[in-house]
Design a protein around this motif. Structure first.
Motif, PDB file in Angstrom:
ATOM      1  N   ALA A  39       0.827  -1.213   0.000  1.00 65.31           N
ATOM      2  CA  ALA A  39       0.000   0.000   0.000  1.00 65.31           C
ATOM      3  C   ALA A  39       0.857   1.257   0.000  1.00 65.31           C
ATOM      4  O   ALA A  39       1.848   1.349   0.735  1.00 65.31           O
ATOM      5  CB  ALA A  39      -0.927  -0.008   1.213  1.00 65.31           C
ATOM      6  N   TYR A  43      -4.141   0.894   4.722  1.00 61.41           N
ATOM      7  CA  TYR A  43      -5.353   0.449   5.418  1.00 61.41           C
ATOM      8  C   TYR A  43      -4.946   0.178   6.860  1.00 61.41           C
ATOM      9  O   TYR A  43      -4.094  -0.662   7.125  1.00 61.41           O
ATOM     10  CB  TYR A  43      -5.847  -0.815   4.708  1.00 61.41           C
ATOM     11  N   SER A 161      -8.377 -11.790   4.272  1.00 61.05           N
ATOM     12  CA  SER A 161      -7.531 -10.762   4.882  1.00 61.05           C
ATOM     13  C   SER A 161      -7.833  -9.486   4.114  1.00 61.05           C
ATOM     14  O   SER A 161      -7.973  -9.511   2.885  1.00 61.05           O
ATOM     15  CB  SER A 161      -6.062 -11.185   4.776  1.00 61.05           C
ATOM     16  N   SER A 163      -6.362  -6.737   3.052  1.00 63.37           N
ATOM     17  CA  SER A 163      -5.557  -6.285   1.918  1.00 63.37           C
ATOM     18  C   SER A 163      -5.594  -7.271   0.742  1.00 63.37           C
ATOM     19  O   SER A 163      -5.169  -6.933  -0.364  1.00 63.37           O
ATOM     20  CB  SER A 163      -4.112  -6.043   2.357  1.00 63.37           C
ATOM     21  N   ARG A 166      -7.200  -6.290  -2.620  1.00 62.32           N
ATOM     22  CA  ARG A 166      -6.443  -5.519  -3.621  1.00 62.32           C
ATOM     23  C   ARG A 166      -5.598  -6.431  -4.496  1.00 62.32           C
ATOM     24  O   ARG A 166      -5.199  -6.055  -5.592  1.00 62.32           O
ATOM     25  CB  ARG A 166      -5.542  -4.483  -2.908  1.00 62.32           C
ATOM     26  N   SER A 214      -1.379  -7.854  12.546  1.00 59.94           N
ATOM     27  CA  SER A 214      -2.051  -6.612  12.137  1.00 59.94           C
ATOM     28  C   SER A 214      -3.483  -6.539  12.671  1.00 59.94           C
ATOM     29  O   SER A 214      -3.966  -5.464  13.009  1.00 59.94           O
ATOM     30  CB  SER A 214      -2.017  -6.442  10.620  1.00 59.94           C
TER      31      SER A 214
HETATM   32  O1  PMV Z   1      -4.742  -7.101   5.410  1.00 59.62           O
HETATM   33  P1  PMV Z   1      -3.960  -7.168   6.669  1.00 59.62           P
HETATM   34  O2  PMV Z   1      -4.816  -7.522   7.831  1.00 59.62           O
HETATM   35  O3  PMV Z   1      -2.744  -8.024   6.532  1.00 59.62           O
HETATM   36  O4  PMV Z   1      -3.431  -5.670   7.003  1.00 59.62           O
HETATM   37  C1  PMV Z   1      -2.547  -4.958   6.181  1.00 59.62           C
HETATM   38  C2  PMV Z   1      -2.020  -3.764   6.902  1.00 59.62           C
HETATM   39  C3  PMV Z   1      -0.892  -3.002   6.230  1.00 59.62           C
HETATM   40  O5  PMV Z   1      -0.081  -3.853   5.458  1.00 59.62           O
HETATM   41  C4  PMV Z   1      -0.005  -2.377   7.325  1.00 59.62           C
HETATM   42  C5  PMV Z   1      -1.401  -1.846   5.386  1.00 59.62           C
HETATM   43  C6  PMV Z   1      -1.965  -2.188   4.032  1.00 59.62           C
HETATM   44  O6  PMV Z   1      -2.802  -1.403   3.553  1.00 59.62           O
HETATM   45  O7  PMV Z   1      -1.570  -3.192   3.406  1.00 59.62           O
END
Ligand code: PMV
Length: 334
Positions: A39, A43, A161, A163, A166, A214
């Protein structure tokens, strides 16, 4: 089809999106892959923890061929999950998460055999859960021949998860936070602008498991950090400005915004109680090296996620110079 107010759990979302589609596998064995993503506007924080609905939009860059390959088959005696050529024990967290996710979809007694291969060097410490869940959703779509549209695939990946929604797309991608309680308006889509020169490289400082995941870290930040109230407006400003900078292919502006967005995210989590501090002394040393290199005229910027490693942002034609300053850089363009 469920009414929006009836959609409260991951299972409700799956039932709603699959509606009349078959839950009986049509094919025996399928292969799918998806890219990892980093990112540029992060997020951080959920408005719904069950459905992984974010507080803000976020914007990312996919890492091309670096990500996850998944092979999925059914009809075995027991569930099994193999990661990077190693069969995982029943208690392994990756296996538990993968099977919890697959359980949202299966309705008969068939057992899953999952073989996951990360094409990101494992040593690089990249979070591969985003590419892993996106590839799993692609594999399921093929196995059951659902032929879902990209928005539905993105929503399903988000359940694994956040992210991961995306990682359903290549290139520059925006995840719309959405406002509805059922999350049907919370999905990712490509920005529609190609920028093949944009590169992300990795400075690996530690390969240890993160000391707080996270999910827990986001929750603690939202609940205890007095700075979190400034985060939604910060992201809104950054996402608007970075989209203009991307439209103008203004690299320095993109880098500046990505860097300040990452620093604001880390500052916000550091202000949590107890504090969340992912940085190591070497993280700060690396940041200072980036700033020194910039003072000397090199167009390089950094971003950081939920860990101590530092990711560098630069344009392809500068890679040679970036490698002179950072010989330890792991490039991700193949
Ligand atoms: O999708 P998760 O729960 O792994 O969270 C991702 C959190 C960050 O990598 C820090 C930010 C992001 O937008 O990818």
């Amino acid at each position: 089809m469920n009414k929006p107010e009836d959609i409260k759990t991951k299972r409700d979302v799956v039932d709603h999106l699959l509606s009349h589609r078959s839950r009986h596998p049509v094919r025996e064995n399928v292969n799918a892959s998806a890219p990892a993503n980093i990112a540029l506007c992060k997020y951080w924080g959920k408005r719904n923890t069950e459905l992984n609905l974010p507080v803000t939009d976020s914007l990312s860059l996919a890492l091309g061929h670096l990500g996850s390959n998944i092979s999925l088959s059914m009809g075995h005696k027991n569930d099994s999950v193999v990661l990077n050529d190693r069969e995982l024990k029943p208690t392994d967290p990756f296996r538990v998460r993968t099977l919890d996710f697959l359980n949202l979809f299966r309705e008969n007694q068939d057992e899953f055999h999952v073989v996951a291969q990360n094409t990101i060097p494992t040593a690089a410490g990249f979070a591969s859960s985003a590419s892993g869940f996106a590839a799993l959703v692609f594999a399921l779509d093929q196995l059951y021949q659902w032929d879902l549209d990209q928005r539905s695939l993105s929503i399903l990946a988000r359940l694994g998860s956040g992210s991961a929604c995306r990682s359903v797309f290549e290139g520059l991608v925006i995840w719309h936070a959405g406002t509805s309680d059922d999350g049907m308006d919370s999905y990712a889509e490509p920005l529609g602008q190609q920028w093949p020169e944009l590169r992300i490289g990795l400075i690996i400082l530690s390969e240890e498991q993160k000391y707080i995941g996270s999910r827990a870290a986001m929750l603690r930040t939202v609940e205890t950090s007095p700075l979190y109230q400034a985060w939604p407006d910060t992201v809104e400003r950054d996402i608007n400005e970075i989209q203009d900078a991307i439209a103008d292919t203004n690299f320095s502006k993109v880098g500046r915004i990505a860097e300040r967005n990452a620093l604001t995210m880390h500052a916000t989590m550091m202000a949590s109680d107890p504090p969340i501090m992912y940085w190591l002394p070497d993280s700060l040393r690396t940041i200072k090296r980036v700033w020194n290199a910039r003072d000397e005229g090199l167009d390089v910027f950094f971003t950081m996620d939920a860990g101590p490693n530092v990711k560098l942002l630069y344009e392809a034609h500068e890679q040679k110079h970036v490698l002179e300053y950072f010989p330890e850089l792991v490039t991700t363009d193949g």
